[in-house]
Design a protein around this motif. Structure first.
Motif, short mmCIF file in Angstrom:
data_model
loop_
_atom_site.label_atom_id
_atom_site.label_comp_id
_atom_site.label_asym_id
_atom_site.label_seq_id
_atom_site.Cartn_x
_atom_site.Cartn_y
_atom_site.Cartn_z
N THR A 162 91.10 18.25 41.63
CA THR A 162 92.06 17.28 42.18
C THR A 162 92.59 17.81 43.49
O THR A 162 92.38 18.99 43.83
N PRO A 163 93.33 16.99 44.24
CA PRO A 163 93.92 17.50 45.50
C PRO A 163 94.86 18.67 45.29
O PRO A 163 95.09 19.47 46.20
N THR A 164 95.36 18.79 44.05
CA THR A 164 96.27 19.91 43.74
C THR A 164 95.52 21.10 43.14
O THR A 164 96.14 21.99 42.55
N SER A 165 94.19 21.09 43.26
CA SER A 165 93.33 22.19 42.80
C SER A 165 93.26 22.32 41.29
O SER A 165 93.02 23.41 40.76
N ARG A 166 93.50 21.20 40.57
CA ARG A 166 93.32 21.24 39.11
C ARG A 166 91.87 20.88 38.79
O ARG A 166 91.32 19.93 39.32
N LEU A 167 91.24 21.67 37.94
CA LEU A 167 89.83 21.49 37.59
C LEU A 167 89.67 20.25 36.71
O LEU A 167 90.28 20.13 35.66
N LEU A 168 88.82 19.34 37.17
CA LEU A 168 88.51 18.14 36.39
C LEU A 168 87.15 18.23 35.70
O LEU A 168 86.98 17.68 34.61
N PHE A 169 86.23 18.86 36.33
CA PHE A 169 84.85 18.84 35.81
C PHE A 169 84.13 20.14 36.19
O PHE A 169 84.30 20.67 37.29
N GLU A 170 83.34 20.63 35.26
CA GLU A 170 82.54 21.84 35.49
C GLU A 170 81.21 21.66 34.77
O GLU A 170 81.18 21.54 33.54
N SER A 171 80.12 21.59 35.56
CA SER A 171 78.81 21.35 34.93
C SER A 171 78.35 22.52 34.08
O SER A 171 77.65 22.34 33.09
N LYS A 172 78.75 23.74 34.47
CA LYS A 172 78.44 24.94 33.71
C LYS A 172 79.58 25.91 33.88
O LYS A 172 80.29 25.88 34.88
N LEU A 173 79.73 26.77 32.90
CA LEU A 173 80.79 27.76 32.97
C LEU A 173 80.46 28.80 34.05
O LEU A 173 79.32 29.21 34.21
N GLY A 174 81.47 29.21 34.77
CA GLY A 174 81.27 30.22 35.80
C GLY A 174 82.60 30.71 36.31
O GLY A 174 83.60 30.00 36.29
N ASP A 175 82.61 31.97 36.75
CA ASP A 175 83.84 32.60 37.21
C ASP A 175 83.81 32.68 38.74
O ASP A 175 83.39 33.69 39.31
N PHE A 176 84.22 31.62 39.39
CA PHE A 176 84.25 31.58 40.84
C PHE A 176 85.59 31.04 41.30
O PHE A 176 86.12 30.08 40.71
N SER A 177 86.16 31.61 42.32
CA SER A 177 87.44 31.16 42.85
C SER A 177 87.26 29.86 43.64
O SER A 177 86.15 29.51 44.04
N PHE A 178 88.38 29.15 43.83
CA PHE A 178 88.34 27.88 44.56
C PHE A 178 89.45 27.85 45.59
O PHE A 178 90.58 28.29 45.33
N GLU A 179 89.11 27.33 46.73
CA GLU A 179 90.10 27.14 47.79
C GLU A 179 89.75 25.86 48.52
O GLU A 179 88.64 25.72 49.05
#
Length: 465
Positions: free
Chosen positions: A90-107
């Motif tokens: 979302t625009p507030t950086s809330r995760l909505l969808f992840e096709s596969k699990l993974g440990d990666f940061s987001f900006e």
């Protein structure tokens, strides 16, 4: 390969963003932010709102979407590749969808971001794309794509392994082929070395290099080397034969002289008759020895004409005419007939003095062994390659056995008669050696008590082109 991976990555990143924008318009949802339902509807062809519990609380712990399905859409297929992770925020950086699990940061970013990062210890692609609403032109979410490029790295690994295997196989193959080629190439050299060692241990060795049917430089070298060895051995044998012949032939005159000198030393020097007889006999033997030594030297030189008289040429007509005139003058009691049908410009490949020497030897024998019918015929003819000369007498002739041995050294048909006529048995041997040295030939035909014909042939001289 790397460029294709980048294109696929961009296709997923930009395609996912466009798909979300289109789906957001169709669902007519809140245009300020993406919803989980919108994301699932955009990315899951089998999604239906009825399948979701209305009371379900969506959070980041239950947003994994792993239903591979049987997609016909290229985007879905690429999103479900093993090494591709697609996330939607979302625009507030809330995760909505992840096709596969993974440990990666987001900006988040208002502009597309594509860069290379390390994924599981290997190089991969990382990208963030803002999802902008067509209606409000506002950011309603973000798409994050991570591509580990597993297929690319597998292909690189396979390629490296294949190259290593191919290089290893090529190295082994080239080594084997090189060994075989080197062995085949060095075999003649080894044979040459072995032959030289044999000759070093025994100068009379008949060891020679085996020449193959090839046509390369080593085969030519082997043939030249063998030819050189044959000539060296021939010269050695000639010198050995020369010494043996001289020793054998000089033994008799030396013994005769020794006997007369001992006789004189004991008592003959006081007897004028014995003194005169001994001196006369000794002088006669000395003269014979001088003649013998000279003929032996002539024979030795005749055996080496290939070395000293190569590329000689002689106008044959002039030499035959001169020899004919000389013998007609020296032996006026003989009839010499010359049948000559050659031209002045015909040359033969022989040194002039040697040609004269051969003709003198044959004509001298013809005169020497002609008794009642004092007549000698000389005929000369030519063809495209050779000049033929025939010298015929009508004298004593010889048997078939004699004709087979007449060219041997010191051979005399009747030794007592030959010595009386001054022969040492070397004249014909000298003539034959001279002709052999100039690639010529000599033959004899004879009938006892009816005469003899000597036929010689010499190659016509040709200028080398």
């Amino acid at each position: 390969m790397f460029t294709q991976e980048e294109e696929n990555f961009r296709e997923v990143l930009f395609g996912a963003s466009k798909r979300l924008v289109d789906e957001n318009k169709l669902t007519d949802s809140d245009s300020t932010a993406l919803s989980k339902a919108t994301v699932y509807s955009a990315f899951n062809p089998s999604y239906s709102p009825d399948t979701m519990r209305s009371t379900e609380e969506y959070d980041q712990r239950n947003t994994t979407f792993e239903d591979a399905g049987n997609y016909q859409d290229t985007l879905y297929a690429k999103m479900n590749e093993e090494d591709v992770i697609v996330r939607v925020y979302t625009p507030t950086s809330r995760l909505l969808f992840e096709s596969k699990l993974g440990d990666f940061s987001f900006e988040g970013s208002s502009e597309p971001v594509i860069k290379r990062i390390e994924v599981n210890g290997e190089e991969g692609y990382y990208g963030v794309m803002p999802v902008i609403s067509d209606e409000t032109n506002q950011i309603i979410g973000y798409v994050q794509v991570i591509d580990g490029m597993t297929d690319y790295h597998k292909m690189i690994d396979v390629t490296i392994i294949s190259l290593v295997a191919m290089n290893f196989a090529a190295l082994i193959s080239s080594g084997i082929i090189g060994y075989l080629l080197a062995s085949n190439f060095l075999k003649p050299i080894k044979t040459i070395t072995n032959t030289m060692n044999d000759l070093r241990q025994d100068t009379q060795s008949t060891s020679r290099i085996e020449v193959t049917e090839g046509n390369d430089e080593l085969d030519h070298l082997s043939m030249v080397f063998n030819d050189m060895l044959d000539k060296m051995q021939k010269y050695i044998e000639q010198q050995k034969q020369f010494v043996e012949d001289v020793s054998h032939e000089l033994r008799t005159p030396v013994a005769v002289m020794e006997g007369h000198l001992k006789l004189l030393d004991r008592w003959g020097k006081k007897d004028p008759a014995i003194l005169d007889e001994s001196l006369s006999a000794s002088l006669q033997e000395i003269t014979r020895m001088k003649s013998l030594v000279q003929e032996m030297l002539d024979l030795s030189r005749a055996e080496q004409v290939e070395i000293h008289y190569k590329n000689e040429k002689t106008a044959i007509k002039a030499v035959i005419q001169q020899t004919y005139n000389n013998f007609s003058m020296i032996h006026p009691d003989f009839i010499f007939n010359l049948d000559d049908d050659i031209y002045d410009d015909i040359y033969v490949a022989i040194y002039r003095n040697h040609l004269e020497q051969i003709l003198v030897i044959l004509l001298d024998n013809a005169v020497k062994y002609s008794n009642e019918r004092k007549e000698v015929h000389i005929s000369v003819s030519t063809d495209d390659r050779e000049v033929q000369i025939a010298i015929q007498d009508f004298g004593e002739g010889m048997t078939q056995e004699d004709t087979e041995k007449i060219f041997n050294r010191f051979y005399r048909i009747d030794k007592a008669r030959s010595r009386h006529k001054g022969g040492n048995g070397l004249g014909l041997a000298i003539a034959k050696e001279l002709l052999n040295g100039y690639n010529g030939n000599i033959t004899v035909e004879s009938v006892l008590d009816h005469g003899t014909i000597f036929r010689i042939s010499l190659p016509i001289y040709r200028e080398e082109s």
